[in-house]
Design an enzyme around this catalytic site. Sequence first.
Site, short mmCIF file in Angstrom:
data_model
loop_
_atom_site.label_atom_id
_atom_site.label_comp_id
_atom_site.label_asym_id
_atom_site.label_seq_id
_atom_site.Cartn_x
_atom_site.Cartn_y
_atom_site.Cartn_z
N MET A 287 -1.67 -3.88 -6.35
CA MET A 287 -2.39 -3.22 -5.28
C MET A 287 -3.65 -3.99 -5.00
O MET A 287 -4.72 -3.49 -5.25
CB MET A 287 -2.68 -1.80 -5.73
CG MET A 287 -3.02 -0.74 -4.70
SD MET A 287 -3.71 -1.09 -3.13
CE MET A 287 -5.43 -1.18 -3.43
N PRO A 288 -3.55 -5.21 -4.56
CA PRO A 288 -4.76 -5.94 -4.23
C PRO A 288 -5.49 -5.34 -3.03
O PRO A 288 -4.88 -4.79 -2.12
CB PRO A 288 -4.26 -7.35 -3.90
CG PRO A 288 -2.92 -7.44 -4.55
CD PRO A 288 -2.36 -6.06 -4.48
N LEU A 289 -6.80 -5.46 -3.07
CA LEU A 289 -7.67 -5.10 -1.94
C LEU A 289 -8.33 -6.39 -1.50
O LEU A 289 -8.96 -7.08 -2.30
CB LEU A 289 -8.71 -4.08 -2.38
CG LEU A 289 -9.78 -3.69 -1.37
CD1 LEU A 289 -9.16 -3.05 -0.14
CD2 LEU A 289 -10.80 -2.76 -2.01
N THR B 117 -9.51 -8.24 -4.82
CA THR B 117 -9.68 -7.41 -6.01
C THR B 117 -8.28 -6.96 -6.42
O THR B 117 -7.53 -6.42 -5.60
CB THR B 117 -10.56 -6.19 -5.71
OG1 THR B 117 -11.83 -6.65 -5.20
CG2 THR B 117 -10.79 -5.35 -6.95
#
Length: 126
Positions: A1-3, A72
Site C-alpha cells: 500500500m504505497p503512498l 511511503t
Amino acid sequence: MPLVHISLRSGKTAAYRQAIFDGVYGAMRDTFNVPEDDQFMAMTEHDAANFRYGASYLGVSRSDDLVFIQITANNTRTTQQKKALFRRIAERLADSPGLRQEDVFVSLVEVEKENWSLGNGIAQYA
C-alpha cells in the site's frame, strides 16, 4: 500500500502529469508486487521560487524538469527490490513522458505495517 507524493515545476500538461502517475504506478506493480487498483498518489506543482535542487549534487546533472517522487511503503522489500524500483521508475518515465533519467529523484520512506489506516479509523495491516 504505497503512498506516493510527486513534486515538479508547474507548467506541464495534464497528459505529461498523467504519464508520471502511470509510470510510477507501473514500476511499483513491476517491482514491488503492488496490487491492481492500489493507487494512492498526489502531485503538487511548484513555481520556480518554490522548487529548489542541487543541479549537480553527487555528479548528477539535473534540469528544471526534475521530478521528486517520495514513496511511503511498508518496510518489507529487499534491497534488490528497492534498486529495481528506482531503476524501473527512471526507465518508465524516460519512455513516457520523456524525462531524462537524471531528472528522476526517488525517495523511499519505510514504515511499519501497523502505521497505516486506510479508512474507517482501522489499522488494516496491524
